[in-house]
Design an enzyme around this catalytic site. Structure first.
Site, short mmCIF file in Angstrom:
data_model
loop_
_atom_site.label_atom_id
_atom_site.label_comp_id
_atom_site.label_asym_id
_atom_site.label_seq_id
_atom_site.Cartn_x
_atom_site.Cartn_y
_atom_site.Cartn_z
CG HIS A 121 -2.11 -0.87 1.11
ND1 HIS A 121 -2.92 -0.89 0.00
CD2 HIS A 121 -2.63 -1.78 1.98
CE1 HIS A 121 -3.89 -1.76 0.18
NE2 HIS A 121 -3.73 -2.33 1.37
CB CYS A 154 -2.39 3.66 -4.23
SG CYS A 154 -3.56 2.32 -4.52
#
Length: 341
Positions: A157, A213
């Site tokens: 992440h 991301c």
């Protein structure tokens, strides 16, 4: 009384406070930081640029089994985080680092002993928590010298926080999220740059492949390459008052998406969960092993677009777009220079 400019070890917020002990309070996230976590001091050409990020100074090489200079000219850190038992766990991250290790060994000649893998299946020192990721990044560049090729691959992440020292053109710092980020905090791009980019001496090349991301400028490199579907490209100057270059070496980063975009796992490629960039990067190399950066990025982009359309994500929707990003410590002709790890 002395004052210091520090970054909070949890949220990355900057503050200037009087030093009265070893612990300082962050008014942004309402938690305490310690002076040995990370702080700002002069680094590089301080007469030209503002104060830069000081990398964390914890134990590094001794944590792992052998010092990095015993591995010769090739060295890699591969970090795959599944976030088991978290609300937003990732199923493909471990597959990503195993696939990347196979490519580095079989295609690029990396000795297996020169590749450090961090996953939740690893031993105590190899779990991708904040402490171990920091130590691994220091291990990657420790003792590097002319002719060395370094690789940092991250599958996990990413996030963004407000920039606190005015060194980001978009006003945000990009971050890695260690498996223990909810208690120990993020690793911001300023620290990544200070740890594995600025120390690079002449003749050393670092490649990073960031599959997360909000990761377009995760290494905070001063030059960002934009290109369209037709293959036309241009370099953007992202240098600010803080020096973000190397000490003579070369750093190149390939990121899954732009700083404001999302990326993630997908089963659209093989039926097995895998990171979108990791799969596309490896597949592009299989199609053309001696590809230039330009052709590599165009192939990656086409593979990503095909997979997204297969699962119903329209490539022309700006809210759902995903564009791989190339950034570098120096500008170059992306259609003349070939990728070499």
């Amino acid at each position: 009384m002395a004052t210091r400019r520090l970054y909070c070890s949890r949220c990355g917020a900057q503050s200037v406070q009087q030093v009265q002990g070893q612990r300082l309070y962050c008014f942004n996230c309402r938690s305490y930081s310690y002076l040995d976590n990370y702080q700002v001091s002069s680094y590089g050409n301080s007469s030209r640029y503002g104060a830069a990020y000081q990398p964390w100074g914890g134990s590094t090489v001794d944590q792992f089994r052998s010092p990095p200079n015993s591995h010769g000219h090739k060295r890699a850190v591969l970090c795959g985080i599944s976030y088991k038992d978290h609300d937003q766990s990732l199923e493909g991250s471990v597959n990503d680092v195993l696939s990347m290790r196979k490519v580095l060994v079989q295609r690029f000649g990396f000795p297996e002993s020169s590749i450090l893998v961090l996953t939740e299946e690893g031993g105590f020192n190899y779990i991708p928590n904040k402490k171990n990721i920091r130590a691994a990044l220091h291990w990657l560049v420790q003792g590097c010298q002319y002719g060395d090729s370094l690789v940092f691959h991250y599958s996990g992440h990413g996030s963004r926080v407000r920039d606190q020292n005015n060194d980001e053109l978009d006003g945000y710092d990009e971050c890695l999220l260690p498996v223990d980020y909810q208690t120990e905090g993020r690793i911001v791009d300023d620290e990544v740059n200070a740890t594995i980019v600025r120390p690079l001496p002449r003749g050393v090349t670092l490649h990073s492949i960031i599959d997360s991301c909000f990761c377009g400028t995760l290494l905070d490199l001063p030059n960002v390459c934009r290109f369209n579907r037709d293959g036309y490209y241009k370099w953007e100057d992202h240098q600010t008052h803080v020096y973000k270059g190397t000490s003579g070496g070369k750093a190149i980063s390939i990121s899954a998406c732009d700083d404001h975009q999302n990326s993630g796992d997908s089963t659209a490629f093989t039926g097995t969960p895998t990171g979108v960039l990791t799969y596309s990067f490896i597949k592009a190399l299989e199609q053309k092993p001696t590809s230039t950066y330009g052709h590599l990025l165009m192939t990656i982009r086409k593979i990503i677009e095909t997979a997204r359309m297969r699962v119903g994500l329209r490539s022309n929707d700006p809210k759902l777009s995903q564009e791989p990003i190339l950034s570098s410590s120096q500008m170059f002709d992306i259609y003349r220079m070939s990728l070499s790890l």
